[in-house]
Design a protein around this motif. Structure first.
Motif, PDB file in Angstrom:
ATOM      1  N   UNK A 100       2.384  -3.698  -9.452  1.00 30.41           N
ATOM      2  CA  UNK A 100       1.824  -2.854 -10.512  1.00 30.41           C
ATOM      3  C   UNK A 100       1.651  -3.640 -11.806  1.00 30.41           C
ATOM      4  N   UNK A 101       2.574  -4.568 -12.065  1.00 29.70           N
ATOM      5  CA  UNK A 101       2.497  -5.373 -13.273  1.00 29.70           C
ATOM      6  C   UNK A 101       1.637  -6.614 -13.144  1.00 29.70           C
ATOM      7  N   UNK A 102       1.015  -6.812 -11.986  1.00 31.44           N
ATOM      8  CA  UNK A 102       0.183  -7.986 -11.776  1.00 31.44           C
ATOM      9  C   UNK A 102       0.962  -9.256 -11.544  1.00 31.44           C
ATOM     10  N   UNK A 103       2.234  -9.127 -11.157  1.00 28.25           N
ATOM     11  CA  UNK A 103       3.105 -10.292 -10.986  1.00 28.25           C
ATOM     12  C   UNK A 103       3.565 -10.492  -9.543  1.00 28.25           C
ATOM     13  N   UNK A 104       2.857  -9.918  -8.604  1.00 24.43           N
ATOM     14  CA  UNK A 104       3.246 -10.063  -7.202  1.00 24.43           C
ATOM     15  C   UNK A 104       2.954 -11.475  -6.706  1.00 24.43           C
TER      16      UNK A 104
END
Length: 452
Positions: A100-104
């Motif tokens: 969700x935070x773009x940090x996957x």
């Protein structure tokens, strides 16, 4: 191996994902190798990538993580893709937050179809490319594709697998005592009663403790009995909530398992009374078999790695070894083979050619044979040579998964919504073993099933 159509097949997205997990385990920086020392024939269809990097995260730790990294060493050398793997015991809890935070990570090795569905619903998962889907269609039973398909779109190929329904035992004890491998559930009940009466110890040893996931080994028991008592159609209806969790058929499975787990005469051999199942770690629960303090332990094929907890090899897994396993039998000896199991799915979070090249490799028979040959695991990939497996039991497990007559169903709790399969079901097992009656436990679990 399926041809990999590299150029023009995917749109590259600039920038690698930043991994924010609290990470343990090992990194995937392969030791530098001279490409001349590696036969790249199996990897030429994936193309070459100059300086490309792919990050992978998952729950796989320690020795198994080391072997995972080794399984793609030649692929890195031949394609130029640098793969970094980092494992975390918190992966399942954090991956949706990171996505969700773009940090996957570029790829997350997801062990639960229910979690995969959540990631798809969030709009974070990248659909599988054509080469990945082609490998699924070629190398797996169609049921595996269903577990990674949402609304008609397939998002990942299976990776490794396990069979959940093994009963571990000592071949020496069975031979000396004249015990026979049971062929029906009634024979298993009779065997348990005989051991309880004649051996001087309680027949079953059980451990349900697993940190925040305490209780999950008990769900495996219930799932095995649901499949065997009521068949695959009812099993499917149960995990999709077409029948409620407190249906009488579910109660029948709980009560059948309760003949062992809630019975002071049956558990907890070598450990203590019934209550000790809740505090005994699942990793150590079967070890009393080695000391002759219990005779039977229900756990998956992956439990093979726990028989030598110090990393040695003094306890052999073989039909004439220290320990071996038989599958929990059916109701009727003439029934076909029906097994529950688990597996993982490499889900992509970055749309890039190098990411899909890695996923295509992980979905291939080449990767599956490489990883199985390194030991300790199995795959349901039909291109795997069973003889590559590291033990007699794992050879048998692969043959079972490859048998077209085998009815396979994924671990039920992994298919259910997280509020049930990874929460109330686990907690319900603990309450139930702790003394709460079956109907109360089932009603409580049913009340947690999401309304939509």
């Amino acid at each position: 191996m399926r041809t990999f159509q590299r150029r023009g097949a995917w749109a590259a997205v600039a920038g690698a994902a930043v991994i924010g997990l609290a990470l343990t385990g090992c990194t995937g920086d392969a030791a530098e190798q001279d490409a001349a020392d590696v036969d790249c024939g199996d990897y030429e269809d994936y193309g070459t990538f100059d300086g490309a990097e792919v990050t992978i995260s998952g729950t796989i730790l320690d020795l198994e993580a080391d072997r995972l990294v080794e399984s793609w060493s030649d692929f890195q050398t031949c394609t130029g893709i640098s793969i970094e793997y980092q494992g975390s015991s918190e992966f399942e809890a954090q991956i949706a937050v990171l996505a969700e935070g773009g940090n996957a990570p570029d790829i997350g090795i997801v062990p639960q179809p229910g979690l995969l569905n959540r990631l798809v619903a969030g709009g974070w998962a990248i659909p599988a490319s054509e080469p990945v889907v082609a490998n699924i269609d070629e190398f797996w039973d169609p049921i595996w594709k269903e577990y990674a398909t949402v609304d008609g779109t397939t998002y990942a190929a299976p990776l490794m697998a396990s069979i959940k329904g093994y009963v571990w035992y000592s071949p020496t004890e069975f031979e000396e005592a004249g015990y026979e491998i049971p062929t029906t559930l009634d024979e298993l009940s009779d065997l348990s009663a005989t051991i309880a009466a004649d051996s001087g110890h309680k027949p079953w040893c059980v451990g349900l403790e697993s940190g925040e996931a305490t209780g999950w080994p008990g769900t495996d028991w219930i799932e095995d009995y649901m499949l065997r008592l009521h068949g695959p159609e009812v099993y499917d209806q149960w995990v999709t909530h077409e029948i409620p969790f407190n249906d009488p058929m579910v109660a029948e499975a709980f009560d059948a398992v309760g003949e062992y787990l809630k019975n002071e005469d049956m558990v907890n051999g070598g450990i203590g009374d019934v209550s000790t199942q809740i505090s005994e770690a699942f990793q150590t629960a079967g070890l009393p078999i080695l000391d002759g303090e219990c005779s039977l332990h229900h756990q998956a094929s992956f439990y093979e790695t726990f028989w030598n907890p110090d990393g040695g090899d003094e306890n052999t897994v073989a039909s004439d070894g220290s320990v071996f396993g038989f599958l929990l039998p059916p109701v009727d000896a003439d029934s076909g083979m029906a097994v529950t199991g688990g597996g993982e799915f490499p889900v992509a979070f970055r749309d890039a050619e190098e990411v899909e090249a890695v996923r295509a490799y992980l979905s291939s028979d080449t990767w599956a044979n490489n990883r199985v040959s390194l030991g300790g695991v199995i795959s349901a990939n039909k291109g795997v040579d069973p003889e590559n497996a590291s033990s007699e039991l794992l050879v048998q497990s692969i043959e079972i998964l490859q048998d077209p007559e085998t009815t396979f169903r994924f671990d039920g709790s992994d298919l259910m919504p997280g509020a049930v399969g990874a929460d109330s079901f686990w907690k319900g097992i603990v309450s139930w073993v702790g003394g709460e009656d079956t109907q109360t436990v089932l009603d409580t679990i049913e009340a947690t099933w999401p309304s939509s």
